[in-house]
Structure formats: C-alpha cells, structure tokens
Enzyme design. Structure first.
Site, PDB file in Angstrom:
ATOM      1  N   SER A 123       0.846  -1.385   0.036  1.00  0.00           N
ATOM      2  CA  SER A 123      -0.004  -0.152   0.109  1.00  0.00           C
ATOM      3  C   SER A 123       0.771   1.292   0.005  1.00  0.00           C
ATOM      4  CB  SER A 123      -0.782   0.065   1.092  1.00  0.00           C
ATOM      5  OG  SER A 123      -2.143  -0.695   1.064  1.00  0.00           O
ATOM      6  N   LYS A 126       0.301   3.768  -2.701  1.00  0.00           N
ATOM      7  CA  LYS A 126      -0.739   4.924  -2.622  1.00  0.00           C
ATOM      8  C   LYS A 126       0.021   6.388  -2.497  1.00  0.00           C
ATOM      9  CE  LYS A 126      -4.421   2.314  -0.538  1.00  0.00           C
ATOM     10  NZ  LYS A 126      -3.919   0.923  -0.313  1.00  0.00           N
ATOM     11  N   SER A 314      -5.966   3.973   4.121  1.00  0.00           N
ATOM     12  CA  SER A 314      -5.474   3.010   3.054  1.00  0.00           C
ATOM     13  C   SER A 314      -6.501   2.407   2.304  1.00  0.00           C
ATOM     14  CB  SER A 314      -4.706   1.981   3.630  1.00  0.00           C
ATOM     15  OG  SER A 314      -3.892   1.218   2.837  1.00  0.00           O
TER      16      SER A 314
END
Length: 482
Positions: A123, A126, A314
């Site tokens: 993640s 991102k 997230s």
C-alpha cells in the site's frame, strides 16, 4: 517527454526550500498538526457551517507535532549507519530489506541499502498514486456523477464518473460525499410531470478487467478490495455503516448503485440495466427532455480530500479510482493498464526516475508492483518543495505514529519504538510476506528526514515484521546521529 521539472535523485532541491519548508508543511498540516478525523477533514462535523460557496470549511487541526528546525544539525551518514545497521539485518524482516533515508531540506542521502532496487511496495504505492493524481488533476478537481434523459420516454441514464465515495443518502460511509438522493431530486424536477420508468447504468468510462493484475485470489471477496467500476456507492460496501477496514462489497457495484438510484426515483429495480447514454438531441418545443439532456449532476468532494481518505484509511477502491483519474487526465484508457501507464508518465514528467518504478495498479494490492525506496524518498521531498505546492496535499492524511490511521496502535507498547510516537508520519503497506513503511520523521535534534523501508521476502507475519520496521523509524526519531 517534457524537460524534467526537478533533478534526478542525486541532485538537490533549491536552497530556498530551507526557508519556505515550514510554510509549505504548515499549509497542509505536515509535522505540526494532527490529521483530522475523516468526517472533520470532509467538512461534515456538526460545528462547521457552509461558506459563501456552500462548502463547509475544514476545521482547524489541533497541534500535535513540533515543527522542523531548518537550523538543526543534519545527521551524518556514519551516524545513521551506526543506528540502522543492527536493525535492518534482523531475521524478522527477511533477507531483502531495501532502505533509503535522506534529509528533506538538503536532499543528502544519509542511508542507502538496495535503495535503487524495485521492491514490492504494497500500500505504499498509494503515495505515488496521491502525488500523480494531484499533479495530473489538481487538488480542487471534483468527480461528477450525472443523470441524462434516455432514448426512451421515462428512461433515466446515470453516468458513472468514477466517484467511489458517492453515497445513497446522508448515511453514507464517506462524510461529505455526493449523494444519489440529491441527484434523484434534480431528476424529478427536470422531468416535471413525466414519471421515470427505467434506469440505465452507464459505466463505460472505465474499461478492462474489474479486478487488478497480480491481486491475490482472495482480494475480490476478502473485504479489502473489490470490483472497480465507474459507478458505485460507499466504496462498493454493502453496508455503509460498517467501521473502517475490511467490509463486504457488492460483486457488481454499478448495478447495485443503479438499483439504489431506481428506488429513489420510484422505479422498480427489475427495470435497471447496463447501457450507454445517448448523444444529446434537439427537443421539440414543449416536449419532454430530449435524449441526452442533462437532468442533474452531483460532484465529489475536492480531490485533495479523496487523497486524504485514501492515505489515512489506506482505502484501496478510492486508490484505484484516483489512478484512473490520472489516466483520464493524460488521455489514457481508464483501466488498470491505462492508470499504470499514466502514473509512470506523470512520475517521469515530474523529473523523478520513473525507471525505478513499475506498477500495475494504484492501490498496491498487486504483487507485480515494484518501486525503489529512493524513488519514494525523492517523491516525498518533491511534494514538500515550494516548486510544487499542488503536491503538498499528500501529507494531510499521513498517519502519525501512536496517534492516527494505520499507525494508531503502533509506536505505543512495543519495546524500542516509543520514541517514534508523534515523530513518525508515514504510509504503511502490508501483503503476505511484504511489509513496508515510507514517510517522514523528525529527529531528536529537530531535523526532518524522509525514509522508506521496503521488504518483500518476510518469513514471518506482521506481529514480528511491523515492530522491526517501527524500530528503524524510531531509531531515526531518537538519535541525533551526528
């Protein structure tokens, strides 16, 4: 390709950064403020009244972190190496631990271990999605959801624009989101006395597969991901009232949203189907709205707020929607492939080493993604640069160690990490065997550093890997490293 807007990683940002960094960071709440609750940042708290433009103002954030001191001593590479070497080699992180640490103001590399090696970022991807969409679209961009008259009498076509936060009503998951009930009210007014009889869902803005390449088999049904469609409500959640985190998702979010819209219009749900909106046509005088005539439109919150939600929670489906916004801004197909290509092009146009990145999605769920730690620290420095104020929005949602978001429960009770509470502000990433963290840390002397630690061959689970990562960031927070 346009001339690079910033030097390659081994260069330095302009020296003026030292003088203006505090202003840039303060403007987005970096290191001096707590990221507000999602409801607050979306302007939905009870104490906020609308401004002249009808948009509720953001609440003033409360102070949490001390501001960086541009006159603080810069840690030395030898000092940082002495602090980190014993921590990056621990067995809990496996045998592939790639690290980059740099001073935010000067750009000096303070620690590098496999820093230029592409690593599965999970993640942490991102951060790239956030920077590229802010660069491509701008912080104030809003995503529309439109309704137009269909080709048949009484047909209403709802056109998905890619807003993943769209709500059905005021009880939506994302506070401050655009709402279908508002859109339905506009449609009824526009139709006058003509009753709607059917709803067509136009999700043709997106193309290609609805699930990402390289996603684990359990992601579509595991609660953290889902089908990526141009029309959905509440991030495809079946229950918008669920707590943050994993949640059951609609298998066909576009049709689910279309049926919710139909119910608001008083149309039977069996009169909902997929299709495309007709081209606008000329209506006869006094006739009902001609095919293609706009009947209503609602707009998402500003993109900077969607970025804040994506990073603080997230949120994977918000991330995939934002990656497609990068694609649309660069005239690429709004698909996984188009988003990946557009993000790569945007990184290159920002003057960063795009050859140190290869992504297949915007969320980081794909195991095909590769990003180098040094690209991440470059990207964070660039976002803090006065040359790119539009990128500063990446910092608003970054979780604070021991305080908020995915770091809320970390840097609290684990040995060797407490000093990172309130000093570490970072994005985390987790897949089975993959653990990552990247962001900012203020040293004991008040110096602001950027760091990225990526591991993609972790032998154990998060209970051992995450504390090991946190000790690395905490070591930077706790030392002068002179």
């Amino acid at each position: 390709m346009p001339a690079p807007a910033a030097p390659r990683r081994r260069g330095r940002l302009p020296l003026v950064l030292a003088a203006v960094l505090l202003l840039v960071l303060a403007s987005v709440g970096l290191v001096i403020t707590r990221p507000g609750p999602v409801a607050g940042w979306l302007g939905d708290d009870a104490g906020s009244g609308p401004n002249a433009a009808g948009v509720p103002p953001d609440p003033a954030p409360s102070e949490v972190l001390a501001g960086p001191d541009s006159n603080a001593p810069v840690p030395t590479p030898d000092g940082v190496r002495a602090a980190l070497d014993p921590l990056v080699g621990v067995a809990a992180l496996g045998d592939r631990v790639n690290v980059s640490v740099a001073d935010v103001i000067t750009g000096q590399t303070l620690f590098a271990k496999g820093a230029d090696d592409g690593t599965v970022p999970a993640s942490v991807t991102k951060l790239v999605t956030a920077v590229t969409v802010l660069a491509a679209r701008g912080p104030g961009h809003r995503i529309p959801t439109r309704a137009v008259a269909g080709a048949k009498a009484g047909e209403v076509v709802i056109i998905g624009g890619g807003d993943p936060t769209l709500a059905i009503n005021k009880k939506g998951y994302y506070p401050g989101a655009a709402r279908l009930d508002d859109l339905a009210a506009q449609v009824r007014t526009a139709l006058g006395g003509t009753p709607p009889t059917s709803v067509t869902v136009d999700g043709s803005l997106y193309s290609g597969p609805v699930y990402g390449p390289g996603w684990d088999d359990d992601i579509p049904t595991g609660g953290s991901g889902g089908a990526v469609t141009a029309l959905m409500t509440d991030g495809a959640r079946t229950d918008p009232g669920v707590d943050h985190g994993s949640a059951q998702r609609f298998a066909e979010p576009d049709l689910a949203a279309g049926k919710a819209f139909a119910r608001l219009l008083g149309v039977p749900t069996d009169a909902v189907q997929r299709g495309t909106a007709p081209a606008p046509a000329q209506a006869a005088a006094g006739a009902t709205p001609a095919p293609g005539t706009e009947l209503g439109v609602v707009q998402s919150p500003p993109l900077i707020r969607l970025v804040d939600v994506m990073i603080s929670e997230s949120d994977n489906l918000v991330a995939e929607a934002l990656a497609r916004q990068v694609a649309l801004a660069r005239n690429q197909p709004a698909s996984f492939d188009g988003g990946a290509a557009a993000m790569d092009a945007e990184v290159a146009e920002l003057g960063l080493p795009a050859d140190e990145m290869s992504v297949s999605d915007g969320s980081g769920l794909s195991r095909r993604n590769r990003i180098s730690p040094s690209l991440l620290t470059d990207l964070i420095r660039l976002a803090a640069s006065p040359d790119h104020p539009e990128l500063a929005g990446v910092f608003g949602g970054l979780p604070v160690g021991g305080w908020s978001g995915t770091l809320n429960e970390r840097y609290r009770n684990t040995a060797g990490t407490a000093v990172g509470a309130g000093s570490v502000r970072a994005k985390t990433g987790t897949l089975t065997g993959v653990h990552a963290i990247a962001g900012l840390v203020t040293t004991a002397d008040g110096r602001l550093l950027t760091f990225a630690v990526l591991t993609d061959k972790v032998p154990g689970d998060r209970d051992t890997a995450q504390p090991a990562l946190d000790r690395i960031a905490a070591a930077l927070a706790g030392c002068g490293c002179g």
